[in-house]
Design an enzyme around this catalytic site. Structure first.
Site, PDB file in Angstrom:
ATOM      1  N   THR A 134      32.687  21.565  34.663  1.00 30.38           N
ATOM      2  CA  THR A 134      33.182  22.934  34.735  1.00 30.38           C
ATOM      3  C   THR A 134      33.952  23.188  36.030  1.00 30.38           C
ATOM      4  OG1 THR A 134      32.385  25.197  35.067  1.00 30.38           O
ATOM      5  CG2 THR A 134      30.854  23.473  35.600  1.00 30.38           C
ATOM      6  N   ASP A 135      34.807  24.198  36.011  1.00 33.07           N
ATOM      7  CA  ASP A 135      35.510  24.585  37.249  1.00 33.07           C
ATOM      8  C   ASP A 135      34.567  25.273  38.238  1.00 33.07           C
ATOM      9  OD1 ASP A 135      35.142  26.979  35.879  1.00 33.07           O
ATOM     10  OD2 ASP A 135      37.227  27.660  36.054  1.00 33.07           O
ATOM     11  N   GLU A 136      33.365  25.649  37.762  1.00 37.73           N
ATOM     12  CA  GLU A 136      32.457  26.399  38.648  1.00 37.73           C
ATOM     13  C   GLU A 136      31.962  25.551  39.823  1.00 37.73           C
ATOM     14  OE1 GLU A 136      29.712  29.037  36.738  1.00 37.73           O
ATOM     15  OE2 GLU A 136      30.907  29.106  34.902  1.00 37.73           O
ATOM     16  N   TYR A 160      23.310  26.644  38.234  1.00 34.67           N
ATOM     17  CA  TYR A 160      24.080  25.965  37.166  1.00 34.67           C
ATOM     18  C   TYR A 160      25.180  25.100  37.769  1.00 34.67           C
ATOM     19  CZ  TYR A 160      27.783  25.355  33.667  1.00 34.67           C
ATOM     20  OH  TYR A 160      28.775  24.828  32.871  1.00 34.67           O
ATOM     21  N   LYS A 164      25.679  20.985  37.822  1.00 36.88           N
ATOM     22  CA  LYS A 164      26.858  20.306  37.256  1.00 36.88           C
ATOM     23  C   LYS A 164      27.555  19.478  38.346  1.00 36.88           C
ATOM     24  CE  LYS A 164      28.378  20.474  33.638  1.00 36.88           C
ATOM     25  NZ  LYS A 164      28.114  19.716  32.379  1.00 36.88           N
TER      26      LYS A 164
HETATM   27  N1  LIG Z   1      31.329  27.166  27.893  1.00 31.61           N
HETATM   28  C1  LIG Z   1      32.241  27.032  28.847  1.00 31.61           C
HETATM   29  O1  LIG Z   1      33.034  27.949  29.101  1.00 31.61           O
HETATM   30  C2  LIG Z   1      32.361  25.734  29.618  1.00 31.61           C
HETATM   31  C3  LIG Z   1      33.438  25.561  30.484  1.00 31.61           C
HETATM   32  C4  LIG Z   1      33.570  24.338  31.168  1.00 31.61           C
HETATM   33  C5  LIG Z   1      32.643  23.327  30.972  1.00 31.61           C
HETATM   34  N2  LIG Z   1      31.580  23.536  30.132  1.00 31.61           N
HETATM   35  C6  LIG Z   1      30.631  22.411  29.949  1.00 31.61           C
HETATM   36  O2  LIG Z   1      30.787  21.971  28.595  1.00 31.61           O
HETATM   37  C7  LIG Z   1      29.534  21.516  28.087  1.00 31.61           C
HETATM   38  C8  LIG Z   1      29.214  22.262  26.811  1.00 31.61           C
HETATM   39  O3  LIG Z   1      29.142  23.667  27.095  1.00 31.61           O
HETATM   40  P1  LIG Z   1      28.817  24.718  25.941  1.00 31.61           P
HETATM   41  O4  LIG Z   1      29.318  26.022  26.381  1.00 31.61           O
HETATM   42  O5  LIG Z   1      29.219  24.165  24.647  1.00 31.61           O
HETATM   43  O6  LIG Z   1      27.216  24.726  26.040  1.00 31.61           O
HETATM   44  P2  LIG Z   1      26.146  25.194  24.980  1.00 31.61           P
HETATM   45  O7  LIG Z   1      25.014  25.766  25.781  1.00 31.61           O
HETATM   46  O8  LIG Z   1      26.754  26.011  23.890  1.00 31.61           O
HETATM   47  O9  LIG Z   1      25.667  23.822  24.295  1.00 31.61           O
HETATM   48  C9  LIG Z   1      24.902  22.883  24.979  1.00 31.61           C
HETATM   49  C10 LIG Z   1      24.315  21.928  23.956  1.00 31.61           C
HETATM   50  O10 LIG Z   1      23.548  20.945  24.656  1.00 31.61           O
HETATM   51  C11 LIG Z   1      22.307  20.764  23.990  1.00 31.61           C
HETATM   52  N3  LIG Z   1      21.315  20.335  24.969  1.00 31.61           N
HETATM   53  C12 LIG Z   1      20.818  21.067  26.023  1.00 31.61           C
HETATM   54  N4  LIG Z   1      19.897  20.344  26.671  1.00 31.61           N
HETATM   55  C13 LIG Z   1      19.826  19.131  26.050  1.00 31.61           C
HETATM   56  C14 LIG Z   1      19.060  17.942  26.270  1.00 31.61           C
HETATM   57  N5  LIG Z   1      18.157  17.873  27.270  1.00 31.61           N
HETATM   58  N6  LIG Z   1      19.249  16.883  25.448  1.00 31.61           N
HETATM   59  C15 LIG Z   1      20.146  16.941  24.425  1.00 31.61           C
HETATM   60  N7  LIG Z   1      20.880  18.052  24.164  1.00 31.61           N
HETATM   61  C16 LIG Z   1      20.715  19.119  24.965  1.00 31.61           C
HETATM   62  C17 LIG Z   1      21.990  22.139  23.406  1.00 31.61           C
HETATM   63  O11 LIG Z   1      21.057  22.045  22.334  1.00 31.61           O
HETATM   64  C18 LIG Z   1      23.364  22.607  22.963  1.00 31.61           C
HETATM   65  O12 LIG Z   1      23.643  22.189  21.646  1.00 31.61           O
HETATM   66  C19 LIG Z   1      28.531  21.725  29.210  1.00 31.61           C
HETATM   67  O13 LIG Z   1      28.369  20.504  29.875  1.00 31.61           O
HETATM   68  C20 LIG Z   1      29.175  22.759  30.121  1.00 31.61           C
HETATM   69  O14 LIG Z   1      28.753  22.609  31.439  1.00 31.61           O
HETATM   70  C21 LIG Z   1      31.414  24.709  29.456  1.00 31.61           C
END
Ligand SMILES: NC(=O)c1ccc[n+]([C@@H]2O[C@H](COP(=O)([O-])OP(=O)(O)OC[C@H]3O[C@@H](n4cnc5c(N)ncnc54)[C@H](O)[C@@H]3O)[C@@H](O)[C@H]2O)c1
Length: 353
Positions: A134-136, A160, A164
């Protein structure tokens, strides 16, 4: 059929992961896509009903922190590539329960890295370990013309983003120390279908629909850079295939919005699509105490990705937000299944309504 690659996609039942799984399963029938997800509160297999019967798709319910199980999964499915999205992803939850974030985001990532390191063999010609971040991790910007680039120093402020950032360091350390072929990308805020309704956009669309209050942190001055989730999945596809090993790419849409302005666009769009007169839901806005450690502004410079690999967002924000609001209004059953029961209680408490 003999597949040409066996790709482990972690967190594929979550928001972004489900879009990545869908894209890869449909676009690459020659790849075996193994979606590994623990199905925490954020994982929902209803996000993937359209592809669950495809011959190149397998779902495995497992916790990435279970190293022994990760070794078994790598062996059983002959995993040769990883696209790692599984994480705890909600900043507010990280403030209440940082341990879970360190466990999943740091230890879980380490467990996958170690499994890849033990089972893949140098010179890793057909392997890559692609970590989604993430950009965070970059911290916060002022209200000026600066952007996060791939060279911006890490400066995370929430549990968080700290978790990350730590996982990103481990991924790079595995390249530096063992030569594991890693790639890291840092993306801005995503929006679109299938996002869990604790996050701002789906939460607010649903609250407007049900005439519930719209809790805005502080004065709503914080700025975020928004990218349509399908464009993020497209970027992951391009980087997975063409990105340089050991490199980092920032992914963003040059699309900054002050929270309060974004909320006004959402209100206007939902009211219009529901056939309500303009201004109907304006009074639902409720200002609440600001989030602790709330970063002021995020803005991503994704020019490197554009210049080197030719990726650009395909959707303008106006089109993306219209599609997104329409999707949530059309998929009330998906939303109701999540917001009923225990989860409802959680987010009622969380937003002090
Ligand atoms: N949502 C955003 O805006 C955003 C932006 C940049 C990066 N990201 C990154 O992208 C990735 C996905 O984000 P998202 O928004 O889809 O998240 P989300 O919370 O919707 O999904 C996370 C998924 O990971 C699974 N999970 C959590 N803990 C787990 C474990 N211990 N073992 C196996 N599975 C597990 C959950 O069941 C879920 O399906 C993350 O790594 C996040 O940091 C998200």
């Amino acid at each position: 059929m003999k597949f040409t690659r066996s790709i482990l996609i972690t967190g594929g039942a979550g928001f972004i992961g489900s879009h990545v799984v869908r894209l890869f399963v449909n676009k690459y029938p020659e790849y075996h896509i193994v979606n590994l997800d623990k199905l925490t509160y954020a994982g929902n297999l209803a996000n993937l009903t359209d592809i669950e019967d495809k011959p190149n798709y397998t779902f495995v319910k497992a916790d990435i922190c279970d190293f022994g199980l990760m070794l078994d999964v790598f062996k059983k499915y002959e995993i040769d590539n990883v696209i790692h999205l599984a994480a705890e992803s909600h900043v507010d939850r990280s403030i209440k329960d940082p341990f879970t974030f360190a466990q999943t985001n740091v230890m879980g990532t380490l467990s996958l890295l170690q499994a890849a390191k033990e089972l893949w063999t140098a010179p890793y010609t057909s392997n890559r370990f692609y970590h989604i971040s993430t950009d965070e991790v970059y911290g916060t910007l002022e209200f000026d013309n600066t952007f996060f680039t791939e060279d911006t120093k890490y400066d995370p402020h929430s549990p968080y983003s700290a978790s990350k950032a730590s996982s990103d360091h481990f991924v790079r350390a595995f390249y530096d120390t063992y030569g594991l072929p890693t790639i890291v990308t840092n993306c801005s805020n995503n929006y679109g279908p299938y996002q869990f309704p604790e996050k701002l956009i789906p939460l607010f669309i649903n609250n407007i629909k049900h005439k519930r209050s719209l809790p805005v942190y502080g004065k709503g001055e914080n700025v975020r850079d928004w990218l349509y989730v399908v464009d993020h999945a497209r970027a992951i596809d391009v980087i997975f295939h063409k990105g340089k090993i050991a490199d980092t790419y920032n992914i963003g849409g040059f699309n900054e919005w002050k929270n309060i302005d974004l909320i006004k666009v959402i209100i206007k769009t939902v009211d219009r699509l529901l056939g309500s007169p303009e201004g109907t839901s304006d009074t639902l806005i409720t200002y609440i105490t600001d989030r602790a450690g709330h970063d002021l502004r995020y803005a991503i410079d994704s020019n490197k990705l554009k210049d080197e690999l030719g990726w650009e967002p395909s959707l303008q924000f106006e089109e993306g937000i219209e599609k997104t609001v329409q999707w949530y209004l059309d998929n009330g059953e998906w939303m109701d299944n999540i917001t009923s029961g225990d989860y409802q209680e959680y987010y009622e408490k969380m937003y002090n309504k």
